[in-house]
Enzyme design. Structure first.
Site, PDB file in Angstrom:
ATOM      1  N   LYS A  20       0.830  -1.203   0.000  1.00 22.73           N
ATOM      2  CA  LYS A  20       0.000   0.000   0.000  1.00 22.73           C
ATOM      3  C   LYS A  20       0.867   1.256   0.000  1.00 22.73           C
ATOM      4  O   LYS A  20       0.642   2.193  -0.772  1.00 22.73           O
ATOM      5  CB  LYS A  20      -0.928  -0.014   1.210  1.00 22.73           C
ATOM      6  CG  LYS A  20      -1.978   1.096   1.200  1.00 22.73           C
ATOM      7  CD  LYS A  20      -2.931   0.919   2.378  1.00 22.73           C
ATOM      8  CE  LYS A  20      -3.906  -0.199   2.085  1.00 22.73           C
ATOM      9  NZ  LYS A  20      -4.210  -1.050   3.211  1.00 22.73           N
ATOM     10  N   ARG A  32      -3.554   2.789   8.527  1.00 22.79           N
ATOM     11  CA  ARG A  32      -3.915   1.582   7.786  1.00 22.79           C
ATOM     12  C   ARG A  32      -2.704   0.679   7.623  1.00 22.79           C
ATOM     13  O   ARG A  32      -1.581   1.132   7.428  1.00 22.79           O
ATOM     14  CB  ARG A  32      -4.475   1.943   6.405  1.00 22.79           C
ATOM     15  CG  ARG A  32      -5.620   2.942   6.449  1.00 22.79           C
ATOM     16  CD  ARG A  32      -6.083   3.312   5.056  1.00 22.79           C
ATOM     17  NE  ARG A  32      -6.850   2.258   4.425  1.00 22.79           N
ATOM     18  CZ  ARG A  32      -7.218   2.263   3.157  1.00 22.79           C
ATOM     19  NH1 ARG A  32      -6.854   3.259   2.369  1.00 22.79           N
ATOM     20  NH2 ARG A  32      -7.925   1.278   2.652  1.00 22.79           N
ATOM     21  N   GLY A  58      -8.261  -7.275   4.425  1.00 21.50           N
ATOM     22  CA  GLY A  58      -9.081  -7.361   5.617  1.00 21.50           C
ATOM     23  C   GLY A  58      -8.475  -8.135   6.770  1.00 21.50           C
ATOM     24  O   GLY A  58      -9.091  -8.257   7.828  1.00 21.50           O
ATOM     25  N   MET A 110      -5.661  -7.449   8.520  1.00 17.06           N
ATOM     26  CA  MET A 110      -5.047  -6.626   9.558  1.00 17.06           C
ATOM     27  C   MET A 110      -5.882  -5.369   9.761  1.00 17.06           C
ATOM     28  O   MET A 110      -6.926  -5.200   9.158  1.00 17.06           O
ATOM     29  CB  MET A 110      -3.596  -6.328   9.182  1.00 17.06           C
ATOM     30  CG  MET A 110      -2.730  -7.586   9.212  1.00 17.06           C
ATOM     31  SD  MET A 110      -1.010  -7.282   8.803  1.00 17.06           S
ATOM     32  CE  MET A 110      -1.140  -6.794   7.087  1.00 17.06           C
ATOM     33  N   ARG A 146      -3.288  -1.186  -6.415  1.00 14.46           N
ATOM     34  CA  ARG A 146      -2.445  -2.386  -6.354  1.00 14.46           C
ATOM     35  C   ARG A 146      -2.780  -3.245  -7.561  1.00 14.46           C
ATOM     36  O   ARG A 146      -3.842  -3.075  -8.179  1.00 14.46           O
ATOM     37  CB  ARG A 146      -2.696  -3.162  -5.058  1.00 14.46           C
ATOM     38  CG  ARG A 146      -4.126  -3.658  -4.898  1.00 14.46           C
ATOM     39  CD  ARG A 146      -4.378  -4.221  -3.518  1.00 14.46           C
ATOM     40  NE  ARG A 146      -5.796  -4.524  -3.317  1.00 14.46           N
ATOM     41  CZ  ARG A 146      -6.342  -4.777  -2.148  1.00 14.46           C
ATOM     42  NH1 ARG A 146      -5.603  -4.749  -1.060  1.00 14.46           N
ATOM     43  NH2 ARG A 146      -7.625  -5.056  -2.045  1.00 14.46           N
ATOM     44  N   HIS A 167     -15.538  -7.893   0.979  1.00 11.21           N
ATOM     45  CA  HIS A 167     -14.557  -8.772   1.615  1.00 11.21           C
ATOM     46  C   HIS A 167     -14.690 -10.199   1.096  1.00 11.21           C
ATOM     47  O   HIS A 167     -13.694 -10.843   0.745  1.00 11.21           O
ATOM     48  CB  HIS A 167     -14.750  -8.742   3.139  1.00 11.21           C
ATOM     49  CG  HIS A 167     -13.895  -9.722   3.873  1.00 11.21           C
ATOM     50  ND1 HIS A 167     -14.324 -10.997   4.190  1.00 11.21           N
ATOM     51  CD2 HIS A 167     -12.626  -9.630   4.343  1.00 11.21           C
ATOM     52  CE1 HIS A 167     -13.361 -11.633   4.831  1.00 11.21           C
ATOM     53  NE2 HIS A 167     -12.325 -10.831   4.933  1.00 11.21           N
ATOM     54  N   SER A 200      15.481 -41.838 -10.707  1.00  8.50           N
ATOM     55  CA  SER A 200      14.173 -41.191 -10.559  1.00  8.50           C
ATOM     56  C   SER A 200      13.920 -41.036  -9.065  1.00  8.50           C
ATOM     57  O   SER A 200      13.934 -42.024  -8.321  1.00  8.50           O
ATOM     58  CB  SER A 200      13.062 -42.027 -11.192  1.00  8.50           C
ATOM     59  OG  SER A 200      11.819 -41.365 -11.052  1.00  8.50           O
ATOM     60  N   CYS A 208       9.359 -38.864  -9.708  1.00  4.15           N
ATOM     61  CA  CYS A 208       8.065 -39.488  -9.987  1.00  4.15           C
ATOM     62  C   CYS A 208       7.144 -39.494  -8.778  1.00  4.15           C
ATOM     63  O   CYS A 208       6.094 -40.111  -8.815  1.00  4.15           O
ATOM     64  CB  CYS A 208       8.257 -40.917 -10.502  1.00  4.15           C
ATOM     65  SG  CYS A 208       9.138 -41.998  -9.370  1.00  4.15           S
ATOM     66  N   TYR A 248      13.385 -34.230 -16.023  1.00  4.97           N
ATOM     67  CA  TYR A 248      11.939 -34.292 -16.178  1.00  4.97           C
ATOM     68  C   TYR A 248      11.272 -34.465 -14.831  1.00  4.97           C
ATOM     69  O   TYR A 248      11.895 -34.868 -13.839  1.00  4.97           O
ATOM     70  CB  TYR A 248      11.522 -35.432 -17.115  1.00  4.97           C
ATOM     71  CG  TYR A 248      11.762 -36.817 -16.559  1.00  4.97           C
ATOM     72  CD1 TYR A 248      10.812 -37.453 -15.760  1.00  4.97           C
ATOM     73  CD2 TYR A 248      12.942 -37.503 -16.830  1.00  4.97           C
ATOM     74  CE1 TYR A 248      11.026 -38.709 -15.243  1.00  4.97           C
ATOM     75  CE2 TYR A 248      13.175 -38.765 -16.319  1.00  4.97           C
ATOM     76  CZ  TYR A 248      12.209 -39.366 -15.519  1.00  4.97           C
ATOM     77  OH  TYR A 248      12.438 -40.617 -14.997  1.00  4.97           O
TER      78      TYR A 248
END
Length: 895
Positions: A22, A91, A100, A102, A335, A451, A781, A849, A869
């Site tokens: 903010k 704030r 919402g 804090m 934001r 909210h 693997s 895997c 992979y």
């Protein structure tokens, strides 16, 4: 001495770690010349110091005083002065948005004297007393810890006494009486009068914001969103501007694109004669932002221009809070806005098409978790549906569950296995636990910026807001429609977050268009759904960027074929144990009961053609792609009857004089093979060494299936994987036998069968001796499921049901180590094994895997560790493809 306080003009958007999101964005808007009320930011460093020491850091008070004096000079008035007071808001503002979670306190600086000066200066007594009661209410709840319902109940009584339903119809005298009642509540519950000193108000509010970083709801939200615990929050002190100065004033929240769908345009909510918290809280229903053009065209046009400026500057969807004070527009926040999964893909794709970002940058704007959400089923539009009402489509998805009317019940029922829909008039931050537990959220008030909507979108939860025709009665735990129908707590309902519709009962679901696209049933070129087109282009970019392959865990030809359609580049784990179940179980029992070599060979000979048939179908489905076949891994006792059930059967037979010799032998075998901890006992390579011919039979079946496929013109590429190796000697014995069988079958069929033989790394010792093991293994693997169990000393089947929930609640885990790889412990072993394995055998192929192969965060780790992979379930293959591309694109930009 550290600098703990910065004026808005001293920061910029790149200082989010220091100034919070903010504060950094207020600074950026100030520097862009946009109309931002003057103010200053107290840094996250100050918060961390306060939380560590329990006291404000040295020098902070002096720096705050210095910046406050500068603010007073800029405004031409002093904080709380009696005749024309400066009021400020305090704030929170963390590095990552936590809507919402804090605290915020508005109208700081009001007391019994300054409220009269404010009324005179504004020429509006009602406004002044309304602002004063707001201060006491917010301060009492957030700073002094008083139950907020006490204030709300007082307001409801005032409205009832006057015979009105809206606080807009309360006048100055009503608010004056509420102020006195609120002060009485404060005195009763704190033992002291409401603080009249404006500087004390501000100091206590700043401390409350700092402390709210560790409030239960903030901790829970951070855990859900995986936000680091040690960041702290900044505090923004800003000169108040007032949207509650009459009908020519107001407040609103706006988005430069629809955060629910991603459609281009301007979206948002506006509320006349209100302060900002009224919009977010959803306590009054707003009007669409488009109405502002009719209400105040000048402010509307200026806002549209500013929104365009901000979107072009941030190159993304912007979420904006604004206030209009008697026709003057003020920007209070911007934001990069939270968005649904569908909106994320559409917006990223649009920004590329508009030339604002590159395709690699677009990959940063979407995630594998969002892609997984898009693959969730949707309601079947052709099914019969019983419509209860319609609200706003705040966050898409198809959610079905039992209606519950408070957070506690949602959590309680969810833990007992019930799916629930949390139904509220509006949600507030205290409802977070219930929102997390619920399948979806339904509110009768609020809009897309309330909210409930903002938090649901951030969590990927289905949400319908502002369903005004549904009367949610939380006290009596029911919901009524205008036609007199009633939904009681426990009744099954379905909510559609894409349309805003609410249905009675359970609505059937169908595959989403995105799943149909991956499955080959939805043509992206047809543009039947622009979302499918956006996903298609993003996946093409990811596949182009990634260097890491993606395979699938598949055990049947059907799974293999679907995995290939989903984009899998082979099979990374074909588990053979599933092939020994069902009608083949008696053959396995024969093998276990074999007393002689001949009996054992007969049992294996009976299994061989069945195993060969299994592999034939899989090699056909994956022709031309690698198929890593893991030889039998689980303990043999898993293929035998339950010991209790079998014991009862034998005892009953004996009592009747009907002894069954086969059952007696089975019971003896079950007792012989019984282990206290079978997952650390006779399984994997140990089984292959103890039961002669078992692994040989499996390798022969693989070889024969491959040879037949080659002779018919196919291109099978099996890889033989030996499980649970802890020492190189185990591997050498099975490898040598496997190579011998491959050679024999190759000569028999007249084809070359030079297939690689490798191993799973799933034991700590294997990882720590990887250099030795690599001398005999052609590939590794990583079996991260078992590796996690053995590193942590966990039995997964036991611990997840016993103490994991407690560990997550207490913050021992941010997330289950079986869900996302423990990079510090298990991950370190993976890196050691990868480095030492390749040092011993350059070019050693490395894969994973375990289930972590489809987890977005884990995929990024595996990319960084240099694996070739990952392998995961067919459904997760697109997620892994996207994340592998994102990891490579991010690495390329950072290089």
């Amino acid at each position: 001495m550290l600098t703990y306080v910065y004026e808005f003009s001293e920061g910029n958007k790149d200082l989010k770690d220091l100034l919070g999101g903010k504060g950094a964005n207020l600074a950026e808007m100030t520097n862009l010349g946009l109309p931002v009320p003057p103010g200053f930011t107290i840094t996250t460093e100050a918060c961390r110091a306060y939380l560590a020491d329990g006291a404000m850091p040295d020098g902070l008070a002096e720096q705050v005083e210095e910046k406050l004096r500068a603010l007073e000079a800029a405004m031409g008035k002093r904080l709380g002065q009696p005749d024309d007071p400066l009021l400020v808001s305090v704030r929170s503002g963390a590095r990552f948005s936590m809507p919402g979670m804090m605290e915020t306190v508005l109208n700081i600086g009001l007391n019994d004297e300054s409220v009269r000066g404010l009324a005179e200066q504004a020429g509006d007594e009602r406004f002044a007393w309304d602002s004063y009661r707001r201060l006491i209410q917010m301060f009492g709840k957030t700073v002094q810890g008083i139950d907020g319902d006490l204030f709300e109940e007082a307001i409801e009584r005032a409205k009832r006494d006057k015979g009105v339903t809206d606080d807009l119809h309360l006048d100055a005298a009503d608010f004056h009486r509420l102020v006195e009642e609120f002060k009485g509540i404060v005195a009763e519950h704190t033992g002291r009068a409401f603080p009249a000193d404006p500087r004390e108000q501000m100091e206590l509010a700043v401390k409350a914001v700092f402390e709210s970083w560790n409030a239960p709801r903030a901790v829970l939200y951070r855990r859900q969103e995986r936000i680091p615990v040690d960041l702290g929050t900044a505090v923004n002190v800003c000169a108040m501007v007032f949207g509650n100065l009459g009908m020519d004033s107001g407040t609103g929240v706006a988005f430069t694109r629809d955060p629910a769908t991603g459609r281009q345009g301007v979206y948002g909510d506006y509320l006349a004669n209100a302060q900002g918290e009224d919009v977010v809280a959803g306590i009054r229903n707003t009007v669409p932002l488009a109405e502002l053009e009719r209400i105040d065209k000048r402010s509307h046009d200026e806002l549209m221009s500013i929104m365009e400026t901000l979107e072009n500057h941030y190159r993304d969807l912007c979420d904006i809070e604004f206030t209009i004070e008697r026709g003057k527009l003020w920007m209070l926040q911007t934001r990069v806005g939270k968005r649904t999964a569908a909106a994320a893909f559409r917006i990223a794709d649009q920004l590329v098409e508009q030339g604002m970002i590159t395709r690699d940058e677009a990959l940063e704007r979407v995630t594998g978790d969002q892609l997984a959400q898009l693959m969730f089923p949707r309601f079947d539009e052709k099914a019969e549906r019983d419509l209860l009402g319609t609200g706003m489509n705040a966050s898409p998805g198809a959610a079905v569950g039992r209606a519950v009317f408070d957070s506690y019940t949602a959590v309680k029922w969810s833990r007992s296995g019930e799916r629930v829909i949390l139904c509220r008039r509006e949600t507030n931050p205290d409802d977070l636990e219930g929102m997390l537990a619920a399948e979806g959220i339904l509110t009768s008030r609020g809009g897309k910026t309330s909210h409930a909507a903002v938090v649901a979108r951030g969590m990927g939860k289905t949400c319908v807001c502002g369903a005004e025709e549904l009367d949610v009665d939380t006290k009596n735990r029911r919901m009524r429609t205008p036609g007199g129908r009633t939904v009681e707590e426990g009744d099954l309902i379905s909510i559609d977050g894409s349309t805003g519709q609410v249905f009675l009962g359970e609505v059937p679901v169908v595959d989403s268009p995105v799943v149909r696209y991956f499955d080959g049933a939805e043509d992206p070129s047809g543009q039947t759904d622009d979302l499918v087109g956006a996903v298609d282009r993003m996946m093409a970019a990811a596949d182009k960027a990634r260097g890491m392959g993606v395979r699938a865990n598949a055990d049947t030809p059907e799974d293999a074929a679907r995995a290939r359609r989903m984009g899998a580049q082979g099979i990374g784990l074909c588990r053979t144990e599933h092939m020994f179940l069902g009608d083949r179980r008696p053959l396995v029992e024969r093998l276990i009961l074999a007393d002689t070599e001949r009996e054992r060979e007969e049992a294996l000979a009976a299994l061989l053609p069945l195993q060969r048939e299994d592999f034939t179908g899989i090699f056909d489905a994956m022709d031309g792609l690698p198929v890593t076949v893991r030889l039998l891994d689980p303990p043999l006792h898993e293929f035998l009857p339950d010991i209790t059930e079998l014991s009862v059967r034998v005892a009953v037979a004996e009592a009747r004089g009907e002894e069954n010799e086969n059952d007696l032998r089975l019971l003896q075998a079950v007792h012989r093979l019984h282990e206290q901890n079978p997952m650390l006992g006779l399984r994997g390579v140990r089984l292959g060494l103890v039961v002669p011919g078992l692994f040989t039979m499996q390798v022969r079946a693989i070889a024969q299936a491959a040879a037949e496929r080659i002779r018919s013109g196919g291109d099978p590429r099996p890889e033989i994987m030996i499980p649970l190796v802890g020492t190189v000697q185990e591997l050498e014995i099975i490898r040598d036998e496997s190579v011998r069988v491959l050679r024999e079958v190759g000569e028999e069929y007249g084809v070359g069968l030079d297939f690689p033989v490798g191993t799973m790394i799933e034991l700590p010792r294997a990882a720590l001796t990887a250099g030795q093991i690599a001398e005999s293994a052609e590939f590794f693997s990583f079996g991260t499921n078992d590796l996690t169990q053995t590193v942590w000393g966990f039995s997964r089947d036991d611990v997840e049901a016993s103490f994991f929930s407690s560990y997550l609640e207490k913050g021992v885990f941010g997330v289950s180590p079986f869900e996302t790889l423990d990079t510090d412990g298990v991950g370190r072993l993976v890196r050691i094994a990868a480095e030492e394995g390749r040092a011993a055998r350059p070019g050693l192929k490395l894969g994973v895997c375990g289930e972590h192969g489809g987890d977005p965060a884990s995929v990024h780790f595996f990319h960084g560790a240099g694996l070739d992979y990952v392998s995961c379930s067919p459904f997760r293959v697109p997620v892994a493809r996207l994340e592998a591309g994102r990891a490579a694109a991010r690495e390329g930009r950072e290089a």
